[in-house]
Design a protein around this motif. Structure first.
Motif, PDB file in Angstrom:
ATOM      1  N   ALA A 137       0.833  -1.202   0.000  1.00 58.63           N
ATOM      2  CA  ALA A 137       0.000   0.000   0.000  1.00 58.63           C
ATOM      3  C   ALA A 137       0.870   1.255   0.000  1.00 58.63           C
ATOM      4  O   ALA A 137       0.530   2.254  -0.640  1.00 58.63           O
ATOM      5  N   LEU A 138       1.984   1.205   0.689  1.00 52.54           N
ATOM      6  CA  LEU A 138       2.900   2.344   0.705  1.00 52.54           C
ATOM      7  C   LEU A 138       3.450   2.616  -0.690  1.00 52.54           C
ATOM      8  O   LEU A 138       3.582   3.772  -1.107  1.00 52.54           O
ATOM      9  N   ILE A 139       3.724   1.558  -1.432  1.00 53.07           N
ATOM     10  CA  ILE A 139       4.285   1.712  -2.771  1.00 53.07           C
ATOM     11  C   ILE A 139       3.224   2.128  -3.787  1.00 53.07           C
ATOM     12  O   ILE A 139       3.428   3.041  -4.578  1.00 53.07           O
ATOM     13  N   PHE A 140       2.055   1.465  -3.763  1.00 56.13           N
ATOM     14  CA  PHE A 140       1.094   1.609  -4.852  1.00 56.13           C
ATOM     15  C   PHE A 140       0.011   2.665  -4.640  1.00 56.13           C
ATOM     16  O   PHE A 140      -0.515   3.192  -5.605  1.00 56.13           O
ATOM     17  N   ILE A 141      -0.375   2.947  -3.416  1.00 48.20           N
ATOM     18  CA  ILE A 141      -1.513   3.830  -3.173  1.00 48.20           C
ATOM     19  C   ILE A 141      -1.023   5.221  -2.803  1.00 48.20           C
ATOM     20  O   ILE A 141      -0.315   5.399  -1.812  1.00 48.20           O
ATOM     21  N   ARG A 142      -1.435   6.199  -3.589  1.00 49.73           N
ATOM     22  CA  ARG A 142      -1.082   7.595  -3.320  1.00 49.73           C
ATOM     23  C   ARG A 142      -2.243   8.378  -2.713  1.00 49.73           C
ATOM     24  O   ARG A 142      -2.041   9.382  -2.071  1.00 49.73           O
ATOM     25  N   ASN A 143      -3.472   7.912  -2.930  1.00 50.12           N
ATOM     26  CA  ASN A 143      -4.648   8.579  -2.394  1.00 50.12           C
ATOM     27  C   ASN A 143      -4.780   8.229  -0.910  1.00 50.12           C
ATOM     28  O   ASN A 143      -4.919   7.060  -0.550  1.00 50.12           O
ATOM     29  N   THR A 144      -4.765   9.230  -0.036  1.00 54.21           N
ATOM     30  CA  THR A 144      -4.814   8.958   1.408  1.00 54.21           C
ATOM     31  C   THR A 144      -6.159   8.394   1.847  1.00 54.21           C
ATOM     32  O   THR A 144      -6.242   7.760   2.894  1.00 54.21           O
ATOM     33  N   ASP A 145      -7.204   8.594   1.060  1.00 51.65           N
ATOM     34  CA  ASP A 145      -8.510   8.034   1.407  1.00 51.65           C
ATOM     35  C   ASP A 145      -8.558   6.524   1.215  1.00 51.65           C
ATOM     36  O   ASP A 145      -9.406   5.853   1.802  1.00 51.65           O
ATOM     37  N   LEU A 146      -7.676   5.963   0.407  1.00 54.24           N
ATOM     38  CA  LEU A 146      -7.663   4.524   0.127  1.00 54.24           C
ATOM     39  C   LEU A 146      -6.626   3.755   0.939  1.00 54.24           C
ATOM     40  O   LEU A 146      -6.527   2.539   0.816  1.00 54.24           O
ATOM     41  N   GLN A 147      -5.852   4.434   1.758  1.00 52.03           N
ATOM     42  CA  GLN A 147      -4.806   3.756   2.524  1.00 52.03           C
ATOM     43  C   GLN A 147      -5.408   2.824   3.567  1.00 52.03           C
ATOM     44  O   GLN A 147      -6.364   3.173   4.257  1.00 52.03           O
ATOM     45  N   PRO A 148      -4.846   1.617   3.720  1.00 56.62           N
ATOM     46  CA  PRO A 148      -5.348   0.694   4.742  1.00 56.62           C
ATOM     47  C   PRO A 148      -4.952   1.143   6.143  1.00 56.62           C
ATOM     48  O   PRO A 148      -4.069   2.003   6.321  1.00 56.62           O
ATOM     49  N   LEU A 149      -5.595   0.542   7.122  1.00 56.34           N
ATOM     50  CA  LEU A 149      -5.381   0.927   8.518  1.00 56.34           C
ATOM     51  C   LEU A 149      -3.920   0.795   8.933  1.00 56.34           C
ATOM     52  O   LEU A 149      -3.398   1.650   9.649  1.00 56.34           O
ATOM     53  N   GLN A 150      -3.255  -0.256   8.494  1.00 50.61           N
ATOM     54  CA  GLN A 150      -1.868  -0.465   8.907  1.00 50.61           C
ATOM     55  C   GLN A 150      -0.956   0.675   8.433  1.00 50.61           C
ATOM     56  O   GLN A 150      -0.041   1.078   9.151  1.00 50.61           O
ATOM     57  N   LEU A 151      -1.199   1.177   7.254  1.00 49.90           N
ATOM     58  CA  LEU A 151      -0.385   2.273   6.739  1.00 49.90           C
ATOM     59  C   LEU A 151      -0.683   3.564   7.495  1.00 49.90           C
ATOM     60  O   LEU A 151       0.227   4.343   7.781  1.00 49.90           O
ATOM     61  N   VAL A 152      -1.933   3.777   7.853  1.00 53.69           N
ATOM     62  CA  VAL A 152      -2.298   4.957   8.640  1.00 53.69           C
ATOM     63  C   VAL A 152      -1.654   4.873  10.020  1.00 53.69           C
ATOM     64  O   VAL A 152      -1.092   5.868  10.511  1.00 53.69           O
ATOM     65  N   LEU A 153      -1.719   3.698  10.649  1.00 50.63           N
ATOM     66  CA  LEU A 153      -1.078   3.529  11.958  1.00 50.63           C
ATOM     67  C   LEU A 153       0.431   3.732  11.867  1.00 50.63           C
ATOM     68  O   LEU A 153       1.045   4.332  12.751  1.00 50.63           O
ATOM     69  N   ARG A 154       1.025   3.241  10.800  1.00 49.52           N
ATOM     70  CA  ARG A 154       2.465   3.433  10.606  1.00 49.52           C
ATOM     71  C   ARG A 154       2.803   4.908  10.507  1.00 49.52           C
ATOM     72  O   ARG A 154       3.772   5.384  11.115  1.00 49.52           O
ATOM     73  N   SER A 155       2.020   5.664   9.758  1.00 51.71           N
ATOM     74  CA  SER A 155       2.303   7.094   9.614  1.00 51.71           C
ATOM     75  C   SER A 155       2.096   7.826  10.939  1.00 51.71           C
ATOM     76  O   SER A 155       2.850   8.746  11.260  1.00 51.71           O
ATOM     77  N   ILE A 156       1.099   7.414  11.738  1.00 46.90           N
ATOM     78  CA  ILE A 156       0.894   8.036  13.052  1.00 46.90           C
ATOM     79  C   ILE A 156       2.085   7.771  13.951  1.00 46.90           C
ATOM     80  O   ILE A 156       2.586   8.678  14.636  1.00 46.90           O
ATOM     81  N   VAL A 157       2.566   6.540  13.963  1.00 45.71           N
ATOM     82  CA  VAL A 157       3.724   6.207  14.796  1.00 45.71           C
ATOM     83  C   VAL A 157       4.965   6.953  14.317  1.00 45.71           C
ATOM     84  O   VAL A 157       5.741   7.468  15.127  1.00 45.71           O
ATOM     85  N   MET A 158       5.151   7.030  13.005  1.00 46.26           N
ATOM     86  CA  MET A 158       6.315   7.742  12.476  1.00 46.26           C
ATOM     87  C   MET A 158       6.255   9.235  12.811  1.00 46.26           C
ATOM     88  O   MET A 158       7.265   9.836  13.170  1.00 46.26           O
ATOM     89  N   GLU A 159       5.068   9.829  12.717  1.00 47.94           N
ATOM     90  CA  GLU A 159       4.934  11.246  13.040  1.00 47.94           C
ATOM     91  C   GLU A 159       5.112  11.505  14.527  1.00 47.94           C
ATOM     92  O   GLU A 159       5.652  12.542  14.914  1.00 47.94           O
ATOM     93  N   SER A 160       4.663  10.582  15.364  1.00 45.97           N
ATOM     94  CA  SER A 160       4.824  10.790  16.804  1.00 45.97           C
ATOM     95  C   SER A 160       6.264  10.592  17.238  1.00 45.97           C
ATOM     96  O   SER A 160       6.665  11.087  18.292  1.00 45.97           O
ATOM     97  N   SER A 161       7.052   9.899  16.446  1.00 51.20           N
ATOM     98  CA  SER A 161       8.453   9.663  16.803  1.00 51.20           C
ATOM     99  C   SER A 161       9.345  10.855  16.516  1.00 51.20           C
ATOM    100  O   SER A 161      10.459  10.914  17.008  1.00 51.20           O
ATOM    101  N   ILE A 162       8.841  11.772  15.718  1.00 53.79           N
ATOM    102  CA  ILE A 162       9.625  12.971  15.415  1.00 53.79           C
ATOM    103  C   ILE A 162       9.607  13.866  16.649  1.00 53.79           C
ATOM    104  O   ILE A 162       8.565  14.324  17.089  1.00 53.79           O
ATOM    105  N   VAL A 163      10.770  14.053  17.212  1.00 51.51           N
ATOM    106  CA  VAL A 163      10.878  14.844  18.437  1.00 51.51           C
ATOM    107  C   VAL A 163      11.158  16.286  18.059  1.00 51.51           C
ATOM    108  O   VAL A 163      12.087  16.576  17.309  1.00 51.51           O
TER     109      VAL A 163
END
Length: 153
Positions: free
Chosen positions: A74-100
Motif C-alpha cells: 500500500a505504501l508503494i502503490f496507493i497515493r490517495n490517502t482516502d484509500l490507505q489501509p489501517l496499517q499504513l495509517v497507523l504506521r504514519s501516526i507512529v512515524m509522526e509521533s516519533s519525530i521529536v
C-alpha cells in the motif's frame, strides 16, 4: 487498490504447506470412494475437504494475519490517502509521533518520549486486536494443521 489486493492473492509457501498436507492423506480413501462410484468432485467435497479442516483453518489464520499486517504494498502503490489501509495509517501516526521537536527542558523531553511510547503501544493494540478475536475460533485446528501440513508423515 487492486494492485494491493492482487499482489497478495497467491502465496507459494501456503501452496507448499497445503500440497504436503494433501499428500499425507491416504490414497486408499480416494481409491475406496472410486470403487463405490464416487466421482472426483464428490471425493473432493465429501472426503478430502472435511479431512482438510485443520490445514484450511491454519492457512486461513496465516493469510488473515499476513493480509492484516500488510502495509508495504500500500505504501508503494496507493497515493490517495482516502484509500490507505489501517496499517499504513497507523504506521504514519507512529512515524509522526516519533519525530521529536526541539524541546529545551529534560522534563518536557521525557513527557514527549512517554507520549511517543504510548502512541506506539496503542498502535500495537489496534493492530493485534482483530487477530486475537479470530484466533480462538481457529485455535483447535491451528496446532494440528501446522504440524501435519509442514511435516510429511
Amino acid at each position: 487498490i487492486w494492485s494491493v489486493v492482487l499482489a497478495g492473492t497467491v502465496n507459494v509457501f501456503y501452496f507448499v504447506i497445503m500440497r504436503n498436507y494433501f499428500q499425507s492423506l491416504p490414497e486408499s480413501l480416494m481409491e475406496s470412494a472410486r470403487l463405490d462410484g464416487a466421482g472426483e468432485w464428490r471425493i473432493l467435497f465429501e472426503i478430502i475437504l472435511p479431512l482438510s479442516k485443520p490445514i484450511i483453518a491454519t492457512l486461513t489464520l496465516f493469510y488473515l494475519v499476513d493480509r492484516w499486517n500488510e502495509w508495504y504494498n500500500a505504501l508503494i502503490f496507493i497515493r490517495n490517502t482516502d484509500l490507505q489501509p489501517l496499517q499504513l495509517v497507523l504506521r504514519s501516526i507512529v512515524m509522526e509521533s516519533s519525530i521529536v521537536n526541539n524541546v529545551t527542558s529534560a522534563a518536557a523531553m521525557e513527557q514527549m518520549q512517554n507520549f511517543n511510547m504510548g502512541v506506539k503501544m496503542a498502535a500495537v493494540i489496534v493492530t493485534i486486536l482483530p487477530v486475537m478475536c479470530v484466533y480462538p475460533f481457529l485455535q483447535k485446528h491451528f496446532a494440528q494443521g501446522v504440524m501435519v501440513g509442514a511435516v510429511k508423515a
